[in-house]
Scaffold this active site. Structure first.
Site, PDB file in Angstrom:
ATOM      1  N   HIS A 194       1.064   5.243   1.484  1.00 19.17           N
ATOM      2  CA  HIS A 194       0.226   6.064   2.146  1.00 19.17           C
ATOM      3  C   HIS A 194       1.042   7.270   2.174  1.00 19.17           C
ATOM      4  O   HIS A 194       2.269   7.594   2.164  1.00 19.17           O
ATOM      5  CB  HIS A 194       0.315   5.642   3.773  1.00 19.17           C
ATOM      6  CG  HIS A 194      -0.287   6.400   4.694  1.00 19.17           C
ATOM      7  ND1 HIS A 194      -1.453   6.243   4.837  1.00 19.17           N
ATOM      8  CD2 HIS A 194      -0.061   7.190   5.507  1.00 19.17           C
ATOM      9  CE1 HIS A 194      -1.937   7.001   5.850  1.00 19.17           C
ATOM     10  NE2 HIS A 194      -0.970   7.642   6.160  1.00 19.17           N
ATOM     11  N   SER A 220       4.948   6.736   2.267  1.00 19.89           N
ATOM     12  CA  SER A 220       5.450   5.355   2.478  1.00 19.89           C
ATOM     13  C   SER A 220       4.807   4.247   1.927  1.00 19.89           C
ATOM     14  O   SER A 220       3.535   4.363   1.685  1.00 19.89           O
ATOM     15  CB  SER A 220       5.269   5.385   4.067  1.00 19.89           C
ATOM     16  OG  SER A 220       5.539   6.483   4.801  1.00 19.89           O
ATOM     17  N   ASP A 227      -2.266   0.427   8.043  1.00 24.80           N
ATOM     18  CA  ASP A 227      -1.217   1.100   7.904  1.00 24.80           C
ATOM     19  C   ASP A 227       0.108   0.865   8.844  1.00 24.80           C
ATOM     20  O   ASP A 227       0.894   1.410   9.173  1.00 24.80           O
ATOM     21  CB  ASP A 227      -1.242   2.577   8.084  1.00 24.80           C
ATOM     22  CG  ASP A 227      -2.326   3.121   7.112  1.00 24.80           C
ATOM     23  OD1 ASP A 227      -2.247   2.760   5.998  1.00 24.80           O
ATOM     24  OD2 ASP A 227      -3.033   4.335   7.419  1.00 24.80           O
ATOM     25  N   ASN A 241       0.736  -1.243   0.078  1.00 24.84           N
ATOM     26  CA  ASN A 241      -0.063   0.007   0.060  1.00 24.84           C
ATOM     27  C   ASN A 241       0.936   1.148   0.013  1.00 24.84           C
ATOM     28  O   ASN A 241       1.861   1.230   0.504  1.00 24.84           O
ATOM     29  CB  ASN A 241      -1.045  -0.071   1.283  1.00 24.84           C
ATOM     30  CG  ASN A 241      -1.641   1.240   1.279  1.00 24.84           C
ATOM     31  OD1 ASN A 241      -2.378   1.549   0.150  1.00 24.84           O
ATOM     32  ND2 ASN A 241      -1.913   1.760   2.524  1.00 24.84           N
TER      33      ASN A 241
END
Ligand code: GRF
Length: 197
Positions: free
Chosen positions: A109, A141, A150, A107
Site C-alpha cells: 500500500h 507498507s 488494508d 499486499n
C-alpha cells in the site's frame, strides 16, 4: 532447495512496477522465490503484456465470473502457489482464497498504514489525502491481507519525506521508487518467517 512459488495478482489496468521488481528480484537471486503465475482480470494492461513478453505464466480470471472465489482458488492451486502477492489488485479477496491462504497473502500500500488506508484509498486518492493533510512523512507498507481493506498486520514499512511543494504526483513517484525495494524484501522476510493473519 525448491524455490517458494508466488502468485502475483494485478489489477485490470496494471502498470506492473511492483510485479517487475518482484520478478527481477527472483531472477537475480535476491529473493529465493519464483513467479509461478500472474493473475489478472484483463489481458490488455501494460503489466499483462509484459508478463507475456517475459514468458511468464498469465492467467485471466474475471472477478465478475460466477464462482469467482472457487475459480481463483483453483487457478492458485493449479500453479501450486504457496504465497499470494497483491500488486495493484484493489478488490477484497473471496473468502475461499482468504481461508486457504490465511497468513500467506501480502499486499503493498502506498502510504504508512494504518493511516490513509481503507476502501477507496488507492492510487492518487492516497497521495492526495497525504498532501492535503500536510503530512511531513509518507512511504509504503506491506501487510497481510484479511477480509478488510488494508487492515491486516503490517510486516514491513519504508518511509520518505513529503517535501514542501510536493504534489500528489511528485509524492506518488517518490513512494513508487520505495515500493520497488520494499516489496521483494518484505516477501523475502515473510517466506522465511511466516506471520499469522
Ligand atoms: C502501487 O502503488 C501499490 O502500492 C498499490 O497499487 C499500485 C500498483 O502499481 N497497491 P504497479 O502496478 O505496481 O505499478
Amino acid at each position: 532447495m525448491p524455490k517458494t512459488r508466488l502468485a502475483i495478482l494485478i489489477g485490470p489496468k496494471g502498470r506492473g512496477t511492483n510485479l517487475k521488481a518482484i520478478a527481477r528480484a527472483c531472477q537475480d537471486g535476491r529473493l529465493e522465490a519464483e513467479v509461478a503465475v500472474v493473475i489478472s482480470p484483463a489481458g490488455d494492461s501494460p503489466a499483462a503484456q509484459w508478463v507475456r513478453e517475459q514468458g511468464l505464466t498469465l492467467e485471466l480470471v474475471s472477478p465478475k465470473a460466477e464462482a469467482y472465489g472457487g475459480g481463483l482458488l483453483a487457478v492458485l492451486r493449479a500453479h501450486s502457489a504457496e504465497w499470494v502477492c497483491l500488486a495493484g489488485y484493489t478488490r477484497l479477496l473471496p473468502t475461499e482464497v482468504l481461508n486457504a491462504y490465511a497468513g500467506r497473502i501480502l499486499n503493498i500500500h502506498p502510504a504508512l498504514l494504518p493511516k490513509y488506508g481503507g476502501k477507496g484509498m488507492y492510487g492518487s486518492h492516497v497521495h492526495e489525502a497525504v498532501v492535503a493533510a500536510g503530512e511531513t512523512e509518507s512511504g509504503c507498507s506491506v501487510h497481510l491481507v484479511t477480509e478488510r481493506y488494508d487492515e491486516g498486520p503490517i510486516i514491513f514499512q519504508v518511509r520518505c519525506p513529503v517535501e514542501p511543494g510536493d504534489t500528489p504526483e511528485t509524492l506518488a513517484a517518490r513512494v513508487l521508487e520505495l515500493e520497488k525495494q520494499a516489496y521483494w524484501q518484505a516477501i523475502a522476510q515473510a517466506i522465511k518467517r511466516p506471520h499469522s493473519a
